[in-house]
Design a protein around this motif. Sequence first.
Motif, PDB file in Angstrom:
ATOM      1  N   UNK A   1       0.839  -1.190   0.000  1.00  0.00           N
ATOM      2  CA  UNK A   1       0.000   0.000   0.000  1.00  0.00           C
ATOM      3  C   UNK A   1       0.876   1.241   0.000  1.00  0.00           C
ATOM      4  N   UNK A   2       0.601   2.174  -0.899  1.00  0.00           N
ATOM      5  CA  UNK A   2       1.374   3.401  -0.969  1.00  0.00           C
ATOM      6  C   UNK A   2       1.002   4.368   0.148  1.00  0.00           C
ATOM      7  N   UNK A   3       2.005   5.093   0.662  1.00  0.00           N
ATOM      8  CA  UNK A   3       1.743   6.061   1.723  1.00  0.00           C
ATOM      9  C   UNK A   3       0.873   7.217   1.233  1.00  0.00           C
ATOM     10  N   UNK A   4       0.801   7.367  -0.078  1.00  0.00           N
ATOM     11  CA  UNK A   4       0.018   8.461  -0.645  1.00  0.00           C
ATOM     12  C   UNK A   4      -1.474   8.161  -0.676  1.00  0.00           C
ATOM     13  N   UNK A   5      -1.862   6.936  -0.336  1.00  0.00           N
ATOM     14  CA  UNK A   5      -3.271   6.563  -0.434  1.00  0.00           C
ATOM     15  C   UNK A   5      -4.132   7.370   0.548  1.00  0.00           C
ATOM     16  N   UNK A   6      -5.406   7.495   0.214  1.00  0.00           N
ATOM     17  CA  UNK A   6      -6.340   8.219   1.070  1.00  0.00           C
ATOM     18  C   UNK A   6      -6.535   7.474   2.386  1.00  0.00           C
ATOM     19  N   UNK A   7      -6.797   8.184   3.493  1.00  0.00           N
ATOM     20  CA  UNK A   7      -6.973   7.526   4.790  1.00  0.00           C
ATOM     21  C   UNK A   7      -7.990   6.396   4.775  1.00  0.00           C
ATOM     22  N   UNK A   8      -9.129   6.617   4.094  1.00  0.00           N
ATOM     23  CA  UNK A   8     -10.155   5.573   4.067  1.00  0.00           C
ATOM     24  C   UNK A   8      -9.675   4.318   3.330  1.00  0.00           C
ATOM     25  N   UNK A   9      -8.795   4.516   2.347  1.00  0.00           N
ATOM     26  CA  UNK A   9      -8.236   3.366   1.627  1.00  0.00           C
ATOM     27  C   UNK A   9      -7.316   2.572   2.533  1.00  0.00           C
ATOM     28  N   UNK A  10      -6.515   3.276   3.326  1.00  0.00           N
ATOM     29  CA  UNK A  10      -5.599   2.603   4.252  1.00  0.00           C
ATOM     30  C   UNK A  10      -6.381   1.816   5.298  1.00  0.00           C
ATOM     31  N   UNK A  11      -7.411   2.420   5.832  1.00  0.00           N
ATOM     32  CA  UNK A  11      -8.243   1.734   6.824  1.00  0.00           C
ATOM     33  C   UNK A  11      -8.897   0.501   6.204  1.00  0.00           C
ATOM     34  N   UNK A  12      -9.392   0.635   4.988  1.00  0.00           N
ATOM     35  CA  UNK A  12     -10.034  -0.498   4.309  1.00  0.00           C
ATOM     36  C   UNK A  12      -9.015  -1.616   4.065  1.00  0.00           C
ATOM     37  N   UNK A  13      -7.802  -1.254   3.686  1.00  0.00           N
ATOM     38  CA  UNK A  13      -6.759  -2.260   3.441  1.00  0.00           C
ATOM     39  C   UNK A  13      -6.427  -3.022   4.716  1.00  0.00           C
ATOM     40  N   UNK A  14      -6.349  -2.327   5.834  1.00  0.00           N
ATOM     41  CA  UNK A  14      -6.067  -2.996   7.111  1.00  0.00           C
ATOM     42  C   UNK A  14      -7.155  -4.017   7.407  1.00  0.00           C
ATOM     43  N   UNK A  15      -8.408  -3.611   7.222  1.00  0.00           N
ATOM     44  CA  UNK A  15      -9.514  -4.532   7.472  1.00  0.00           C
ATOM     45  C   UNK A  15      -9.493  -5.745   6.565  1.00  0.00           C
ATOM     46  N   UNK A  16      -9.194  -5.521   5.291  1.00  0.00           N
ATOM     47  CA  UNK A  16      -9.161  -6.635   4.338  1.00  0.00           C
ATOM     48  C   UNK A  16      -8.038  -7.621   4.669  1.00  0.00           C
ATOM     49  N   UNK A  17      -6.861  -7.074   4.959  1.00  0.00           N
ATOM     50  CA  UNK A  17      -5.721  -7.938   5.283  1.00  0.00           C
ATOM     51  C   UNK A  17      -6.001  -8.726   6.561  1.00  0.00           C
TER      52      UNK A  17
ATOM     53  N   UNK B   1      -9.562 -11.205  -6.074  1.00  0.00           N
ATOM     54  CA  UNK B   1      -9.445  -9.856  -5.545  1.00  0.00           C
ATOM     55  C   UNK B   1     -10.641  -9.370  -4.757  1.00  0.00           C
ATOM     56  N   UNK B   2     -11.764 -10.129  -4.792  1.00  0.00           N
ATOM     57  CA  UNK B   2     -12.939  -9.684  -4.034  1.00  0.00           C
ATOM     58  C   UNK B   2     -12.897 -10.309  -2.637  1.00  0.00           C
ATOM     59  N   UNK B   3     -13.651  -9.742  -1.677  1.00  0.00           N
ATOM     60  CA  UNK B   3     -13.638 -10.270  -0.309  1.00  0.00           C
ATOM     61  C   UNK B   3     -14.096 -11.728  -0.235  1.00  0.00           C
ATOM     62  N   UNK B   4     -13.616 -12.430   0.794  1.00  0.00           N
ATOM     63  CA  UNK B   4     -13.997 -13.823   1.001  1.00  0.00           C
ATOM     64  C   UNK B   4     -15.508 -13.981   1.142  1.00  0.00           C
ATOM     65  N   UNK B   5     -16.171 -12.991   1.761  1.00  0.00           N
ATOM     66  CA  UNK B   5     -17.616 -13.094   1.975  1.00  0.00           C
ATOM     67  C   UNK B   5     -18.357 -13.227   0.649  1.00  0.00           C
ATOM     68  N   UNK B   6     -17.937 -12.466  -0.354  1.00  0.00           N
ATOM     69  CA  UNK B   6     -18.583 -12.529  -1.662  1.00  0.00           C
ATOM     70  C   UNK B   6     -18.397 -13.915  -2.282  1.00  0.00           C
ATOM     71  N   UNK B   7     -17.174 -14.437  -2.189  1.00  0.00           N
ATOM     72  CA  UNK B   7     -16.904 -15.768  -2.737  1.00  0.00           C
ATOM     73  C   UNK B   7     -17.725 -16.823  -2.013  1.00  0.00           C
ATOM     74  N   UNK B   8     -17.796 -16.714  -0.678  1.00  0.00           N
ATOM     75  CA  UNK B   8     -18.584 -17.667   0.105  1.00  0.00           C
ATOM     76  C   UNK B   8     -20.059 -17.602  -0.285  1.00  0.00           C
ATOM     77  N   UNK B   9     -20.575 -16.382  -0.512  1.00  0.00           N
ATOM     78  CA  UNK B   9     -21.974 -16.230  -0.916  1.00  0.00           C
ATOM     79  C   UNK B   9     -22.229 -16.898  -2.269  1.00  0.00           C
ATOM     80  N   UNK B  10     -21.294 -16.721  -3.201  1.00  0.00           N
ATOM     81  CA  UNK B  10     -21.451 -17.331  -4.523  1.00  0.00           C
ATOM     82  C   UNK B  10     -21.475 -18.856  -4.406  1.00  0.00           C
ATOM     83  N   UNK B  11     -20.653 -19.384  -3.514  1.00  0.00           N
ATOM     84  CA  UNK B  11     -20.568 -20.836  -3.339  1.00  0.00           C
ATOM     85  C   UNK B  11     -21.683 -21.387  -2.455  1.00  0.00           C
ATOM     86  N   UNK B  12     -22.382 -20.481  -1.741  1.00  0.00           N
ATOM     87  CA  UNK B  12     -23.451 -20.923  -0.862  1.00  0.00           C
ATOM     88  C   UNK B  12     -22.950 -21.554   0.416  1.00  0.00           C
ATOM     89  N   UNK B  13     -21.774 -21.085   0.902  1.00  0.00           N
ATOM     90  CA  UNK B  13     -21.193 -21.622   2.137  1.00  0.00           C
ATOM     91  C   UNK B  13     -20.814 -20.461   3.045  1.00  0.00           C
TER      92      UNK B  13
END
Length: 217
Positions: free
Chosen positions: A105-121, A170-182
Motif C-alpha cells: 500500500x502506498x503512503x500516498x493513499x487516502x486515509x479511508x483506503x488505508x483503513x479499508x486495506x487494514x480490514x481486508x488484510x 481480488x474480491x472479499x472472502x464473503x462474496x466468494x462464500x456467498x457465490x458458493x453458498x457456504x
Amino acid sequence: MNAMTIAVAIIDDHPSITWGFERLIETETPRMRPVGSAHDLAAGRELLRRTLPDVALLDLDLDGEHGAELIAEFADTPIRFLVLTGLRDEEMHRQAMRAGARGVLGKHERPETIVRAIGRVHAGELWLDRTSTGNLVDVLRRQAQPTPDPFASLTTRERQIVAVVLEYNGVPNKKIADVLGIGENTLRNALSTIYSKTGAANRLQLFALALRHPPKP
C-alpha cells in the motif's frame, strides 16, 4: 475493549508518519486500535514480540535496513503484514510478498483506503493494486517450479471452489462464500486444504499456479 478490535502496529523510520497513522487508527476505535510504533528494525522486532498485533504496517526502508526481514522472521506467527511504502521499487515489493506480506500500500493513499486495506488484510485477503497484481503474478508464474498438475489431488468440490476463487480474484472472502453458498469459515477451511494440496501460500499464488497449469473441471 471490543473482542473483535484489530490491533495494529506501525513500523516506519519517520516518527511523523507513525504518529499520523496512529491517530488515523484511533479514529476507527473500537474497530481498530494502535498498539505501538517503532522506527528501526530492532525496535520493530521488539514491538512485534511484545504486542503480537493482528496487523503490522511496515515500511520496507527502515533507515537503510530492509523491513522484509521482519516479515520472514515472524512468518510463523498470526501477524499479517501490510507493506506501507513510498518506494515504487517493484522488486522490493516482490521480495516483501515472497517473504509473506499480505499486501502493498502506498503512503500516498487516502486515509479511508488505508483503513479499508487494514480490514481486508486482517480478514485474510490480499491487498494489491492492479499493477502490483499483474507484476507479481507474472513473476510467480515464471518462477514456479515445474509440476505435473498441482491440482491433481483436489476433489470435485475443491475444484469448484478454485474456479470461483479465480473468477472472483481480488474480491472479499464473503462474496466468494456467498457465490458458493457456504459460510466464510467453511471457505477459509477449504482454502487451507487447497493451499496444502497445491503448495500455494495464498490466493495470489493459487492464481499464478492456475495461469501456468489451468485446473481441469
